[in-house]
Enzyme design. Sequence first.
Site: not given
Length: 310
Positions: A112, A237, A267
């Site tokens: 990520c 994020h 996500n």
Amino acid sequence: MACELTGLGMYVPPRVLTNEDLEKFLDTSDEWITTRTGIKERRIAEEWEKASDLGYHAAKEAIENSGLSSKDIDVVIVATSTPDMIFPSTACFLADKLKCNKPMAFDISAACSGFIYGLTLARTFIAAGQAENILVVGSEVFSKIVDWNDRTTAVLFGDGAGAVVVSKTNNDKGILSAVMRSDGSHWGSLYCPVGEKIKMRGRETFKLAIKNMAEASMKALEEAGLTLDDIKLIIPHQANIRIIRALAEKLEIPEDKVFSNIHRYGNTSAASIPIAMYEAKEEGRFHEGDYILLTAFGGGLTWGAIVLRV
Ligand code: ACO
């Protein structure tokens, strides 16, 4: 040599998978997913769609917005944990689809955190005088590596892509500081063996995410010679709304200074920050000349923060 972000683009596949859809085949509920994560729905790529396909749409828009042509791109960097193949790189496929003029092209594997690792590298190439226009793309098809029978991970992830063009500049915009870190000793918190599905120890990751993103953010601010008061918007994020809220609390800033669109996309790993940047700009959450802070955390473990003047 300084650099600035001259174009932004994003793309998410049209197919929506809601929490109610997940209830039909998993022992879960909209209530659990919403209160524990903030996610309401996510996008799912078609069977045939790969990271380079999603990345293509986002990159095309970013290049158009920058006023450049794909022939002007010197380097193509794709941050992804779901590449089209082990090799060639997704960046090579993408550069070919965009009809770029034989640029340097490679992928970054930093889960990520991949997009902000990519931005940092773009800054370094430009500072070294090695490139003038760099395409940085975060593109993911996590739906292909999620175990759809595992409720602890299946509800979290979604597919999408975001892209920026980073160009050489003589003005005072651009990346002012970048702090990138990793700690491989915690690799077991979050990983995906080759040919297998994602495995995660959520609680462990949760705590480390807040601590490390907060520390990296403060360090990046210090290196830029700024304080949190100077920052218009923090774009973290998008892993979990509770992580985002806890980050705001730890930094002692109001929650509305931290952007979130996790309810729409879940996500999307390396794609989450460029997608969030794109939507924050569209929503007028920052304007030319503002300082913004990007921070990410992911498998590796990897994390970091970037201070930008847009
Ligand atoms: N539906 C219903 N119940 C569930 C579900 C679900 N989808 N998933 C788990 N549960 C249950 C568990 O089995 C557990 O039940 P038990 O108490 O009977 O054992 C209970 O809910 C609580 O589970 P926890 O895992 O403790 O729940 P938590 O509040 O920690 O939330 C979550 C889990 C959402 C995964 C959270 O820990 C999290 O967001 N972690 C961070 C993830 C992250 O940031 N990853 C890094 C980026 S991703 C990347 O790099 C690719």
